[in-house]
Design a protein around this motif. Structure first.
Motif, PDB file in Angstrom:
ATOM      1  N   GLU A  89       0.850  -1.185   0.000  1.00  0.00           N
ATOM      2  CA  GLU A  89       0.000   0.000   0.000  1.00  0.00           C
ATOM      3  C   GLU A  89       0.890   1.240   0.000  1.00  0.00           C
ATOM      4  O   GLU A  89       1.920   1.261   0.672  1.00  0.00           O
ATOM      5  CB  GLU A  89      -0.888   0.032   1.251  1.00  0.00           C
ATOM      6  N   TYR A  90       0.463   2.255  -0.723  1.00  0.00           N
ATOM      7  CA  TYR A  90       1.192   3.513  -0.725  1.00  0.00           C
ATOM      8  C   TYR A  90       1.205   4.081   0.691  1.00  0.00           C
ATOM      9  O   TYR A  90       0.194   4.080   1.382  1.00  0.00           O
ATOM     10  CB  TYR A  90       0.540   4.520  -1.681  1.00  0.00           C
ATOM     11  N   GLY A  91       2.364   4.538   1.140  1.00  0.00           N
ATOM     12  CA  GLY A  91       2.493   5.115   2.469  1.00  0.00           C
ATOM     13  C   GLY A  91       2.993   4.133   3.511  1.00  0.00           C
ATOM     14  O   GLY A  91       3.348   4.538   4.618  1.00  0.00           O
ATOM     15  N   SER A  92       2.998   2.856   3.192  1.00  0.00           N
ATOM     16  CA  SER A  92       3.499   1.855   4.137  1.00  0.00           C
ATOM     17  C   SER A  92       5.020   1.855   4.131  1.00  0.00           C
ATOM     18  O   SER A  92       5.644   2.057   3.093  1.00  0.00           O
ATOM     19  CB  SER A  92       3.014   0.459   3.748  1.00  0.00           C
ATOM     20  N   ARG A  93       5.604   1.600   5.275  1.00  0.00           N
ATOM     21  CA  ARG A  93       7.062   1.518   5.367  1.00  0.00           C
ATOM     22  C   ARG A  93       7.470   0.103   4.951  1.00  0.00           C
ATOM     23  O   ARG A  93       7.207  -0.877   5.652  1.00  0.00           O
ATOM     24  CB  ARG A  93       7.494   1.825   6.793  1.00  0.00           C
TER      25      ARG A  93
END
Length: 151
Positions: A89-93
């Protein structure tokens, strides 16, 4: 008589243990892949699994979700190496997501199969930006609604 029965029961119990230890059970690589797939699907930040084109077509035609999609298992006698292909997911580290996948897959496979997991390699194949696109669309709609309300 009772003592003989107890001795026979004890022998049977010991024999059962020996059969299991004697590799009387064969676990398919597909089973290991499904176990790993379920473990991966529980990790926050994983958008989906990246599988092959043929696997995607068979999933569409069968109408069933393939829990082993994107997972490759290399199994020896008692050791297993697992490759996991994911979309985050976009934004996940990404390092945190990968570390969590490695831990969960190793724990799940080892506890359910009794096999030693030697490696869990995580391959990030993409980033899902649908969430950010949807968020931008919602923001644009809110701005348009606010402008109409002001008029």
């Amino acid at each position: 008589m009772e003592e003989e029965n107890k001795e026979l029961e004890q022998e049977n119990v010991e024999n059962i243990g020996e059969v299991i230890e004697d590799d009387g059970i064969e676990i398919s690589g597909d089973v290991i892949a499904v176990i790993a797939g379920v473990a991966v699907s529980e990790v926050q930040g994983v958008s989906g699994m990246a599988g092959s084109f043929a696997g995607g077509i068979s999933e569409v035609l069968s109408g069933k979700k393939n829990l082993a999609k994107g997972i490759k298992v290399d199994k020896d006698e008692e050791k297993v190496k697992i490759d996991v292909n994911i979309i985050v997911e976009y934004g996940s580290r990404i390092p945190d997501v990968a570390f969590e996948i490695q831990n969960r897959v190793k724990k799940s496979v080892e506890s359910m199969t009794g096999l030693k997991v030697e490696e869990v390699n995580v391959h990030v194949q993409g980033v899902n930006t649908d969430a950010i696109v949807n968020q931008e669309q919602e923001e644009n709609q809110n701005e348009e609604n606010n402008e109409k309300n002001e008029e």
